[in-house]
Design a protein around this motif. Structure first.
Motif, PDB file in Angstrom:
ATOM      1  N   MET A  94       0.840  -1.164   0.000  1.00  0.00           N
ATOM      2  CA  MET A  94       0.000   0.000   0.000  1.00  0.00           C
ATOM      3  C   MET A  94       0.894   1.240   0.000  1.00  0.00           C
ATOM      4  SD  MET A  94      -2.741   1.417   2.845  1.00  0.00           S
ATOM      5  CE  MET A  94      -2.788  -0.127   3.649  1.00  0.00           C
ATOM      6  N   ALA A  95       0.560   2.183  -0.843  1.00  0.00           N
ATOM      7  CA  ALA A  95       1.323   3.424  -0.905  1.00  0.00           C
ATOM      8  C   ALA A  95       1.078   4.236   0.360  1.00  0.00           C
ATOM      9  CB  ALA A  95       0.896   4.229  -2.125  1.00  0.00           C
ATOM     10  N   THR A  96       2.078   4.966   0.761  1.00  0.00           N
ATOM     11  CA  THR A  96       1.955   5.827   1.938  1.00  0.00           C
ATOM     12  C   THR A  96       2.330   7.245   1.554  1.00  0.00           C
ATOM     13  OG1 THR A  96       4.222   5.396   2.637  1.00  0.00           O
ATOM     14  CG2 THR A  96       2.510   3.952   3.532  1.00  0.00           C
ATOM     15  N   LYS A  97       1.922   8.172   2.390  1.00  0.00           N
ATOM     16  CA  LYS A  97       2.242   9.566   2.168  1.00  0.00           C
ATOM     17  C   LYS A  97       2.533  10.205   3.512  1.00  0.00           C
ATOM     18  CE  LYS A  97       0.861  13.565  -0.400  1.00  0.00           C
ATOM     19  NZ  LYS A  97       0.016  14.034  -1.494  1.00  0.00           N
ATOM     20  N   LYS A  98       3.567  10.992   3.557  1.00  0.00           N
ATOM     21  CA  LYS A  98       3.957  11.674   4.781  1.00  0.00           C
ATOM     22  C   LYS A  98       3.109  12.931   4.946  1.00  0.00           C
ATOM     23  CE  LYS A  98       8.111  12.797   7.265  1.00  0.00           C
ATOM     24  NZ  LYS A  98       9.557  12.655   7.249  1.00  0.00           N
ATOM     25  N   VAL A  99       2.601  13.143   6.176  1.00  0.00           N
ATOM     26  CA  VAL A  99       1.796  14.317   6.480  1.00  0.00           C
ATOM     27  C   VAL A  99       2.281  14.936   7.783  1.00  0.00           C
ATOM     28  CG1 VAL A  99      -0.268  13.437   5.304  1.00  0.00           C
ATOM     29  CG2 VAL A  99       0.039  13.022   7.737  1.00  0.00           C
ATOM     30  N   VAL A 118      -0.928   5.531  14.652  1.00  0.00           N
ATOM     31  CA  VAL A 118      -1.820   6.585  14.165  1.00  0.00           C
ATOM     32  C   VAL A 118      -2.674   6.068  13.009  1.00  0.00           C
ATOM     33  CG1 VAL A 118      -1.904   8.854  13.055  1.00  0.00           C
ATOM     34  CG2 VAL A 118      -0.385   8.478  14.999  1.00  0.00           C
ATOM     35  N   ALA A 119      -2.092   5.310  12.101  1.00  0.00           N
ATOM     36  CA  ALA A 119      -2.854   4.766  10.977  1.00  0.00           C
ATOM     37  C   ALA A 119      -3.982   3.869  11.484  1.00  0.00           C
ATOM     38  CB  ALA A 119      -1.938   4.000  10.026  1.00  0.00           C
TER      39      ALA A 119
END
Length: 92
Positions: free
Chosen positions: A1-6, A31-32
């Motif tokens: 699964m792709a992830t993205k930093k926030v 957190v996810a």
């Protein structure tokens, strides 16, 4: 699964508590998972609201049954977390 930093802002005391609880899994995984649980609860609330609009108010018995289902979802999330920890420990 792709992830993205926030970037998010969290009260410092809460962050300290979360880091302590999430030590092995890591903050991002914690957190996810928390966001998934929140999303699931919000979806259930949306369903309840729609059902109330369509069929009238929810009875106390129905609320109790829904609460039981939420507890079961929480227990399933906990079982999955515990299972993931065991698999990681066995692999190590």
């Amino acid at each position: 699964m792709a992830t993205k930093k926030v970037t998010v802002t969290i009260p410092e005391e809460l962050l300290d508590e979360i880091r302590a609880e999430a030590a092995e899994r890591g903050l991002s995984a914690y957190v996810a998972e928390a966001l998934r649980v929140k999303r699931d609860r919000d979806r259930l609330l949306g369903l309840v609201n729609w059902l109330e609009e369509e069929y009238g108010p929810v009875t106390e018995d129905e609320r109790a049954a829904a609460g039981k289902e939420l507890d079961e979802l929480d227990a399933e999330h906990e079982r999955r977390r515990a299972g993931g920890k065991r698999k990681a420990e066995e692999a190590a």
